[in-house]
Write an enzyme that holds these catalytic residues in place. Structure first.
Site, PDB file in Angstrom:
ATOM      1  N   VAL A  42       2.538  19.377 111.495  1.00  0.00           N
ATOM      2  CA  VAL A  42       2.814  17.886 111.584  1.00  0.00           C
ATOM      3  C   VAL A  42       4.442  17.706 112.203  1.00  0.00           C
ATOM      4  O   VAL A  42       5.464  18.121 111.600  1.00  0.00           O
ATOM      5  CB  VAL A  42       2.728  17.108 110.413  1.00  0.00           C
ATOM      6  N   LYS A  57       0.025  15.229 114.467  1.00  0.00           N
ATOM      7  CA  LYS A  57      -0.552  16.471 113.751  1.00  0.00           C
ATOM      8  C   LYS A  57      -1.218  17.503 114.881  1.00  0.00           C
ATOM      9  O   LYS A  57      -1.932  16.890 115.756  1.00  0.00           O
ATOM     10  CB  LYS A  57      -1.715  16.311 112.752  1.00  0.00           C
ATOM     11  N   ASP A 156      -9.703  18.064  99.494  1.00  0.00           N
ATOM     12  CA  ASP A 156      -8.066  19.065  99.628  1.00  0.00           C
ATOM     13  C   ASP A 156      -7.136  17.951  98.848  1.00  0.00           C
ATOM     14  O   ASP A 156      -6.035  18.093  99.385  1.00  0.00           O
ATOM     15  CB  ASP A 156      -8.149  19.379 100.910  1.00  0.00           C
ATOM     16  N   PRO A 159      -0.814  17.878  95.661  1.00  0.00           N
ATOM     17  CA  PRO A 159       0.527  16.939  95.629  1.00  0.00           C
ATOM     18  C   PRO A 159       0.929  16.853  97.017  1.00  0.00           C
ATOM     19  O   PRO A 159       1.589  15.969  97.487  1.00  0.00           O
ATOM     20  CB  PRO A 159       1.421  17.595  94.808  1.00  0.00           C
ATOM     21  N   ASP A 174      -4.246  13.650 105.313  1.00  0.00           N
ATOM     22  CA  ASP A 174      -4.855  14.862 105.812  1.00  0.00           C
ATOM     23  C   ASP A 174      -6.395  15.072 105.371  1.00  0.00           C
ATOM     24  O   ASP A 174      -6.697  15.486 104.253  1.00  0.00           O
ATOM     25  CB  ASP A 174      -4.134  16.400 105.089  1.00  0.00           C
TER      26      ASP A 174
END
Length: 355
Positions: A42, A57, A156, A159, A174
């Site tokens: 990114v 991205k 997914d 953090p 994401d």
């Protein structure tokens, strides 16, 4: 000596084309790299048409990727563009320039939750204060509820995929591994494992256990809650095989033995979200958010703590083929003596989160 593949390196990728600052890709000029991971890199970039900064991205090194990986990358833009919520990062455009796939997204000034934890650690602290941890994870749960209602599972949650802006608002990033639950099988083959190992739910590791569903993301939220409270993920074995075994069969450390003064209700929320059997987790991300907000406000939560006997019973059900006869006899004896009253008195204890 440790054997097996290390957890690190599972998501490495080639750098691919020259992506130096100043390079122009179609309508975007690269400014600097913001981060990279298993699904691409990114960059902070300038939109030359509109004169604004965006997050771009890219998926470099396409020669080393399968068609399925490319399809998942392209679908990220399609999925994110279909979701509308302040907690979901909006996508402006998805396309390709000179064979290089890209997704142009809103640039959020802030830090990932991983960076927030690193800063707390550098200042001499460990995890975050529990009320702030509850608030941040509740925000992520509210955003995921929107994705789930639209039919998508993120797969997914971790953090580094949660961005915290300057006003302490959380955005879920994401959607490169997202899929439509119940209907989308085109991008997943039997036996494939997708996700970040330390945050995978049991059903992501052993696909024969259960179907991927919104409860898979609830596990991820539970893992995030555990980590922001303790500064460690619930499962942290350095070797992949050992990590997978722990996720499938070992209970994480009891939070209240790690975090002094942590309210029992917050520990119960994490315990419920991290139940090995999906049906014993929260029924929805909204239910988990409700309990986190209630606990932070000092109100009763809906989930009920499972006692030692309940955990033993669930372990026996999960491990029936490998459980020893002695363990089975001991469990039977405990139930026969009437110590199973906890389960009888609280039939909802094993269905926490359902209403």
């Amino acid at each position: 000596m440790k054997t097996g593949a290390p957890v690190e390196g599972l998501h490495s990728w080639a750098t691919g084309p020259d992506l130096e600052p100043g390079r122009v890709l179609g309508d975007y000029r690269l400014i600097r790299e913001l981060g990279r991971g298993g699904q691409g890199a990114v960059f902070l970039a300038e939109d030359l048409r509109l004169g604004r900064n965006i997050a771009l991205k890219l998926l470099p090194g396409m020669s080393g990727w399968t068609l399925a990986v490319r399809q998942r990358f392209e679908r990220e833009g399609q999925i994110a563009a279909a979701l509308d919520h302040p907690g979901l990062c909006p996508v402006f455009e998805a396309g390709e320039h000179e064979g290089l796939p890209f997704v142009a997204m809103r640039y959020v000034k802030g830090r990932t939750l991983s960076q927030v934890l690193r800063e707390a650690r550098s200042e001499g602290g460990g995890g975050l204060e529990w009320t702030r941890a509850a608030e941040l994870v509740a925000q992520a749960a509210r955003a995921l509820e929107v994705a789930h209602r639209a039919g998508f599972v993120h797969r997914d949650i971790k953090p580094s995929n949660l961005m915290v802006d300057a006003k302490d608002r959380v955005l879920v990033l994401d959607f490169g591994l997202a899929r439509e639950f119940g209907t989308d099988t085109s991008l997943t083959r039997t036996g494939e494992v997708f996700g970040t190992p330390r945050y995978m739910a049991p059903e992501q590791i052993d696909t024969g256990l259960a179907t991927i569903s919104p409860r898979t993301d609830i596990w991820g939220l539970g893992a995030v809650l555990h980590e922001v409270l303790t500064d460690r993920p619930p499962f942290d074995e350095p070797v992949r095989e050992a990590l997978y075994r722990a996720i499938l069969a070992v209970e994480p450390p009891a939070l209240r033995t790690v975090v002094r003064g942590l309210p029992r209700d917050i520990a119960t929320v994490a315990e419920t979200a991290l139940a090995k059997v999906p049906d014993r987790r929260y029924a929805s991300a909204a239910h988990m958010a409700d309990d986190l907000e209630a606990a932070a406000a000092g109100r009763p939560i809906r989930a009920r703590r499972v006692g030692a006997l309940g955990r033993a019973a669930m372990w026996a059900m999960r491990s029936a083929p490998s459980a020893t006869l002695g363990a089975a006899l001991l469990l039977s004896a405990l139930v026969a003596t009437g110590l199973g009253g906890f389960l009888a008195a609280k039939p909802g204890a094993l269905r926490a989160g359902e209403r």
